[in-house]
Design an enzyme around this catalytic site. Structure first.
Site, short mmCIF file in Angstrom:
data_model
loop_
_atom_site.label_atom_id
_atom_site.label_comp_id
_atom_site.label_asym_id
_atom_site.label_seq_id
_atom_site.Cartn_x
_atom_site.Cartn_y
_atom_site.Cartn_z
N ASN A 117 -2.44 -8.77 0.81
CA ASN A 117 -3.31 -9.60 -0.02
C ASN A 117 -3.63 -8.94 -1.36
O ASN A 117 -4.31 -9.52 -2.20
CB ASN A 117 -4.60 -9.97 0.71
CG ASN A 117 -5.47 -8.77 1.03
OD1 ASN A 117 -5.15 -7.63 0.72
ND2 ASN A 117 -6.60 -9.03 1.68
N TYR A 155 -4.37 -6.86 24.97
CA TYR A 155 -3.17 -7.72 24.91
C TYR A 155 -2.03 -7.09 25.70
O TYR A 155 -1.24 -7.80 26.34
CB TYR A 155 -2.74 -7.93 23.45
CG TYR A 155 -3.25 -9.22 22.86
CD1 TYR A 155 -2.42 -10.33 22.70
CD2 TYR A 155 -4.57 -9.35 22.47
CE1 TYR A 155 -2.89 -11.52 22.17
CE2 TYR A 155 -5.06 -10.53 21.93
CZ TYR A 155 -4.21 -11.61 21.79
OH TYR A 155 -4.67 -12.79 21.26
N TYR A 173 -15.27 1.36 8.96
CA TYR A 173 -13.85 1.72 9.09
C TYR A 173 -13.58 2.26 10.50
O TYR A 173 -12.63 1.81 11.17
CB TYR A 173 -13.48 2.75 8.04
CG TYR A 173 -12.02 3.13 8.02
CD1 TYR A 173 -11.04 2.20 7.68
CD2 TYR A 173 -11.61 4.43 8.31
CE1 TYR A 173 -9.70 2.54 7.66
CE2 TYR A 173 -10.28 4.78 8.28
CZ TYR A 173 -9.33 3.84 7.95
OH TYR A 173 -7.98 4.19 7.93
N GLY A 200 0.82 -1.21 0.00
CA GLY A 200 0.00 0.00 0.00
C GLY A 200 0.85 1.25 0.00
O GLY A 200 2.09 1.21 0.04
N ALA A 250 -1.62 0.45 13.26
CA ALA A 250 -1.99 1.68 12.56
C ALA A 250 -3.45 1.99 12.81
O ALA A 250 -4.34 1.38 12.23
CB ALA A 250 -1.72 1.54 11.07
N THR A 274 -2.50 11.72 5.26
CA THR A 274 -1.12 11.65 4.80
C THR A 274 -1.11 11.59 3.28
O THR A 274 -2.00 11.00 2.68
CB THR A 274 -0.43 10.41 5.40
OG1 THR A 274 -0.52 10.46 6.83
CG2 THR A 274 1.05 10.35 5.01
N LYS A 329 -11.25 0.32 13.47
CA LYS A 329 -10.06 0.91 14.09
C LYS A 329 -10.22 1.08 15.60
O LYS A 329 -9.27 0.90 16.37
CB LYS A 329 -9.76 2.26 13.43
CG LYS A 329 -9.31 2.15 11.97
CD LYS A 329 -8.01 1.37 11.85
CE LYS A 329 -7.47 1.36 10.44
NZ LYS A 329 -6.20 0.62 10.32
#
Length: 329
Positions: free
Chosen positions: A34, A161, A147, A12, A116, A177, A151
């Site tokens: 992928n 975790y 989306y 990407g 991210a 960005t 996130k």
């Protein structure tokens, strides 16, 4: 012995620049993608490099990496509205199942993992500029929720975790960005405007153009991510450029930059499109010693030259990706 890092979403826009950065810093890089939204063109210059290996794999399936692994950067996800509105279930899965798989891999390898995240966790913010302490204003069932909530869940399971397993985790909240290797016509502001200008089309502004964005050049973004990975800070950190501009003013900047005489036309604002987007980067300054260095005029000149180098076929192709085989009814 050099450090080994796994970078998902490696083909990407941002992932490919991260591959370049870590190879330049002497790491052995394992790229994984992928290719649903990624493009091998972004990393083909690395295929002859002995410190780079590419794995064509979907991280929503079990991820196996043999041998030592020191770091993981999880950047696999659709990142533009056109993409995640076409493949909403895959977007949710890569943020949930994909993140779970990679956190499990990090635990197995005793590796540090950086996730991210995005400014979209703030939704259409009621606090401006956005600080990391702000919980956000997100429509969970709206079209953009696939989306935003992917996130937000990603951040939650990462911190679980960290707290429950003692895993070394980092979370970057990425604001808009831009730079070379952005995919043309993917719905994001900069490639959309430049593509329209280069094709001689009028520039499309949604709403009245008073909504704001803050654009960070890719080299600055990569530097911030690199510093965060190597820091000892586990809470989320905003990485973005706090220089805010309205979309209407930005469209005028693009017309000047491209020396075209297009008009600006207005269309209805999409549902839940955020009206303000500006990072508070106090935390990044204090903890990472980071702030952006590339001003918008310089970064946009480089980005424009990249888009100008595209072939007429690339420039006029309305959508670079066919998602039909990935869509689950």
């Amino acid at each position: 012995m050099s450090k080994r890092i796994l970078i998902t979403g490696a083909a990407g826009f941002l992932g490919s620049h991260l591959c370049d950065k870590f190879i330049a810093e002497g790491y052995e890089v394992l790229g994984m993608d992928n290719l649903i939204t990624g493009d091998l063109k972004n990393i083909e210059h690395l295929f002859g490099n002995e410190n780079f290996v590419f794995h064509h794999h979907d991280v929503t399936n079990f991820v196996h990496v043999p041998g030592q692994l020191d770091y993981i950067l999880h950047f696999a996800s659709p990142a533009s509205p056109i993409d995640y509105l076409k493949i909403p279930i895959q977007t949710l899965k890569v943020g949930s199942l994909g993140t779970h798989n990679l956190l499990g891999l990090a635990k197995e390898k005793n590796a540090r993992i950086l996730i991210a995240s995005t400014s979209e966790v703030y939704g259409d913010p009621l606090v401006h500029p956005q600080t990391e302490e702000y919980y956000g204003n997100v429509n969970t069932i709206g079209p953009r929720g696939v989306y935003d909530e992917a996130k937000r869940f990603q951040e939650s399971i990462t911190m679980a975790y960290h707290r429950f397993h003692g895993l070394e985790t980092r979370i970057v909240r990425i604001f808009n960005t831009y730079g070379p290797r952005m995919r043309l016509n993917d719905g994001r502001v900069i490639p959309a405007f430049i593509g329209q200008a280069l094709r001689g089309e009028d520039l499309t502004v949604f709403g009245d153009g008073s909504q704001t964005r803050s654009f960070c050049y890719v080299d600055d973004q990569v530097d911030g991510i690199y510093r965060l990975l190597l820091s000892d800070y586990s809470d989320p950190v905003n990485i973005g450029n706090p220089h805010e501009i309205t979309i209407k003013d930005f469209a005028e900047e693009i017309i000047k930059l491209t020396a075209t005489d297009q008009k600006v036309i207005y269309k209805p604002l999409p549902k839940d499109d955020p009206m303000q987007r500006q990072p508070n980067i106090t935390r990044a300054k204090e903890i990472l010693g980071w702030e952006p260095k590339v001003d918008r005029a310089e970064g946009m000149k480089i980005t424009y030259e990249y888009f100008k180098s595209l072939t007429p076929e690339e420039l006029n192709k309305k959508d670079h990706k066919d998602f039909s085989k990935h869509i689950r009814k």
